[in-house]
Design a protein around this motif. Structure first.
Motif, PDB file in Angstrom:
ATOM      1  N   ALA A   1      -5.938  -2.960  -4.805  1.00 18.10           N
ATOM      2  CA  ALA A   1      -5.470  -4.206  -4.945  1.00 18.10           C
ATOM      3  C   ALA A   1      -5.242  -5.254  -3.742  1.00 18.10           C
ATOM      4  O   ALA A   1      -5.524  -6.254  -3.839  1.00 18.10           O
ATOM      5  CB  ALA A   1      -3.906  -3.862  -5.270  1.00 18.10           C
TER       6      ALA A   1
ATOM      7  N   VAL B   1      -1.053  -5.231  -8.004  1.00 15.71           N
ATOM      8  CA  VAL B   1      -1.213  -3.604  -7.969  1.00 15.71           C
ATOM      9  C   VAL B   1      -1.216  -3.167  -9.353  1.00 15.71           C
ATOM     10  O   VAL B   1      -1.838  -2.373  -9.811  1.00 15.71           O
ATOM     11  CB  VAL B   1       0.054  -2.842  -7.290  1.00 15.71           C
TER      12      VAL B   1
ATOM     13  N   ARG C   1      -3.735   0.928  -4.815  1.00 15.10           N
ATOM     14  CA  ARG C   1      -3.050   0.002  -4.013  1.00 15.10           C
ATOM     15  C   ARG C   1      -3.935  -0.539  -3.057  1.00 15.10           C
ATOM     16  O   ARG C   1      -3.847  -1.676  -2.390  1.00 15.10           O
ATOM     17  CB  ARG C   1      -1.682   0.913  -3.378  1.00 15.10           C
ATOM     18  N   ASN C   2      -4.752   0.309  -2.383  1.00 18.31           N
ATOM     19  CA  ASN C   2      -5.660  -0.314  -1.501  1.00 18.31           C
ATOM     20  C   ASN C   2      -6.719  -1.183  -2.109  1.00 18.31           C
ATOM     21  O   ASN C   2      -6.981  -2.132  -1.469  1.00 18.31           O
ATOM     22  CB  ASN C   2      -6.620   0.951  -0.876  1.00 18.31           C
TER      23      ASN C   2
ATOM     24  N   ILE D   1       0.924  -1.255   0.053  1.00 16.86           N
ATOM     25  CA  ILE D   1      -0.025  -0.166   0.135  1.00 16.86           C
ATOM     26  C   ILE D   1       0.939   1.356   0.058  1.00 16.86           C
ATOM     27  O   ILE D   1       0.416   2.383  -0.630  1.00 16.86           O
ATOM     28  CB  ILE D   1      -0.890   0.112   1.273  1.00 16.86           C
TER      29      ILE D   1
ATOM     30  N   ASP E   1       3.372  -8.327  -9.798  1.00 21.17           N
ATOM     31  CA  ASP E   1       3.183  -7.381 -11.022  1.00 21.17           C
ATOM     32  C   ASP E   1       4.006  -7.878 -12.267  1.00 21.17           C
ATOM     33  O   ASP E   1       3.651  -7.483 -13.444  1.00 21.17           O
ATOM     34  CB  ASP E   1       3.479  -6.005 -10.393  1.00 21.17           C
TER      35      ASP E   1
END
Lengths: 288, 201, 123
Positions: C43, C50, C40-41, A177, A198
């Motif tokens: 994900a 992400v 991001r949250n 995050i 990713d």
């Protein structure tokens, strides 16, 4: 700075084994999964990233810095987890922390105890009495307590049960995050990667086969199935590997478009899993 | 780097419990004070090698923000630090038991220790792990057993040298010996650093 | 914001996300200016990588459904709902035209077609 790790033309030779001409970039803010069979050269590459091994040729840069001049600055920003315990077996976690913590300028004791609590780790028991999963959690607690920007892990999930593997992935996802963090980890359990990776860097016989985003992998690679009568020396060129059976063929392609042009609707396409790719490329890339 | 030196104490908390009784034992059986100083000095630095010969320990130390030069420097400086501490403790113990000792005993004990360290430290990084404890033991006994014999042999046969030494004034002798030991220690330090730089883990 | 993704679907995950956010916006569930979760949250919540949410957001931005402000996050963009409705209607007309052509070819009556449409619509 976009690339946290940059290997340029890195080569390391051992007796009977070598890692050749590795060009690898690890992108900042993302998770890169490092896959390949046992003995493909993953650990050797990671060791060169950590400066545990020095390459015979080529250039290794982390955060744009060179180990020759900035070893401490680089390592200050890395959290590491290795396969297996590297901490003094006879010591308890508290003593290990007392040895490791002062090494880092940015060590955060509060954060450390927070992880210790979250992972339910005993502070006063010798590390050698820990289970494999607990040792891994202990390494992780230490790796995460100095606000590392890059987390390098060598086979962190090897030998762990599915429940703990899941917990680890959850934790890593939480770490991501924060946008400037980068995770690089090797594994041969490719299912770990579906959820979190990713980018996928794939090594085979000491060479880097590819380093692509999961989207590119999905868009380039596919399993193709069809009747044997479709295959001839010309059409086969679209495949990296063909497996024939009496019922038909199954093949891996790294160029879906070309296959579509050649075969049209006469073949069936299926998404190739990382495992499929690893399996079919085990002999190296050779367009048949 | 201070942390690396301090690490030895954390690692050896338990072994340190044996430290005092061992020294006391040597004092009670009336070993020569120089000998007691030597044993006491060797204790911590050489115990550390039981840990440092492990590949895992080297991987850990080299993954932390330390340079290889620092890791080796901590060995050599640490040896001196622990030697001084050991001399302090041993002196106190000798004093408590009312055993007489002189500065010369301390000088001999520490000189022997530094020479011993200078010869064995590089070996630790050349030899394969697992053999190190053995090598320390053997070389220690060799030094203890053959050392004096060699000195006697030299004294008898190389009269030129012994005459030269005997004729030196005491201050010159001491300064000379100190210089020789320092040079040997530094050479050993540099050698080990070079060896360690090239190691792969 | 509710998003449900299926790992076994043929549709790529980023497309599932863009489609669901698009329909929420078009249905008026997500109002103009509403903040949507950071990529991001999202994900983390969806347990996906992400880069997948990043791609979904990039496509949504390209199509003008959302906009991002560095350091603040992503927001639902102003939608010209009239225009979108008009476009959609046009597509529906075209598709129905094809349906009618096909129906005539196999002799399907208007009533039968209405019946079929009713069943499918209510499904």
């Amino acid at each position: 700075m976009e690339n946290v790790v940059e290997l340029k033309n890195v080569t390391k030779k051992f007796k009977g084994f070598s890692v050749k001409n590795i060009d690898l970039q690890v992108k900042q803010g993302f998770v890169t999964g490092f896959i390949g069979a046992n003995g493909a050269g993953k650990s050797t590459t990671i060791k060169m990233m950590m400066n545990l091994l020095k390459p015979d040729a080529g250039e290794v840069k982390l955060f744009g810095l060179d180990y020759k001049t900035h070893e401490k600055a680089i390592k200050e920003r890395i959290g590491f987890v290795y396969d297996g315990n590297i901490f003094f077996e006879g010591l308890n976690l508290k003593d290990i922390k007392r040895i490791v913590a002062p090494a880092y300028k940015q060590w955060d004791d509060t954060l450390f105890y927070q992880y210790v609590e979250q992972f339910k780790l005993p502070l006063n028991k010798a590390i050698k009495t820990f289970s494999k999963g607990m040792q891994m959690k202990a390494s992780l607690a230490i790796a995460l307590s100095h606000h590392a920007e890059l987390i390098i892990m060598d086979e962190p999930t090897a030998g762990l049960d599915p429940i703990f593997r899941r917990e680890l992935l959850d934790l890593l996802q939480e770490l991501m995050i924060e946008g400037n963090r980068t995770i690089f980890f090797s594994t041969h359990i490719t299912t770990d990667l579906n959820r979190i990776a990713d980018y996928i860097a794939f090594m085979q016989n000491g060479e880097l086969v590819f380093n692509q985003s999961i989207h590119d992998v999905a868009e380039n690679y596919a399993l193709v199935k069809g009747g044997l009568n479709l295959l001839d020396s010309d059409t086969e060129k679209a495949f990296v590997h063909v497996h024939r059976a009496s019922t038909g063929f199954e093949a891996l392609t790294d160029n879906i478009k070309a296959v579509k042009n050649t075969f049209g609707d006469t073949v069936v396409f299926e998404r190739a899993s990382l495992e499929d790719i690893m399996y079919y490329l085990k002999g190296g890339i050779h367009h048949v | 780097m201070f942390n690396l030196i301090r690490r030895d104490v954390i690692l050896q908390k338990r072994q340190l419990l044996i430290f005092l009784p061992v020294i006391l034992f040597f004092i009670i059986i009336d070993k020569h004070p120089a000998w007691t100083f030597l044993i006491a000095s060797i204790f911590i630095p050489f115990n550390t090698y039981a840990y440092d010969e492990k590949v895992e320990t080297n991987i850990l130390l080299n993954s932390l923000p330390y340079t290889r030069t620092e890791i080796i420097a901590s060995r050599y400086l640490g040896a001196i630090v622990y030697m001084l501490l050991a001399i302090g403790v041993t002196s106190l113990a000798l004093f408590a038991f009312n055993k007489p000792f002189t500065m010369i005993d301390i000088a001999i004990g520490s000189s022997l220790f530094l020479l011993f360290a200078a010869f064995t430290f590089p070996l630790f990084y050349i030899l394969k792990p697992g053999h190190i404890t053995m090598v320390v033991m053997i070389s220690f006994f060799l030094l203890a057993a053959i050392g004096p014999a060699i000195v006697l042999f030299l004294a008898e046969h190389l009269t030129a040298i012994t005459d030269f030494i005997v004729n030196l004034s005491v201050p010159v002798l001491y300064t000379g010996a100190t210089l020789v030991i320092m040079v040997v220690y530094v050479i050993s330090w540099v050698t080990t650093t070079v060896i360690y730089q090239r190691k792969a883990f | 914001m509710q998003i449900i993704i299926s790992n076994s679907s043929k549709e790529p995950i980023y497309e599932q996300i863009t489609n669901q956010i698009k329909s929420s916006i078009l249905a008026g569930e997500l109002q103009e200016g509403t903040a949507i979760p950071s990529m991001r949250n999202l994900a983390k919540d969806l347990q996906i990588s992400v880069i997948t949410t990043k791609r979904a957001y990039e496509e949504l931005e390209k199509a003008g459904f959302i906009y991002s402000i560095v350091g603040k996050g992503s927001f639902v963009a102003e939608q010209n709902l009239e225009v979108i409705r008009e476009k959609k209607l046009k597509v529906i007309e075209e598709q129905l035209g094809a349906v009618i052509t096909n129906s005539r070819e196999i002799g399907l009556s208007l009533d039968e077609l209405k019946q079929l449409l009713k069943i499918l619509y209510e499904e």
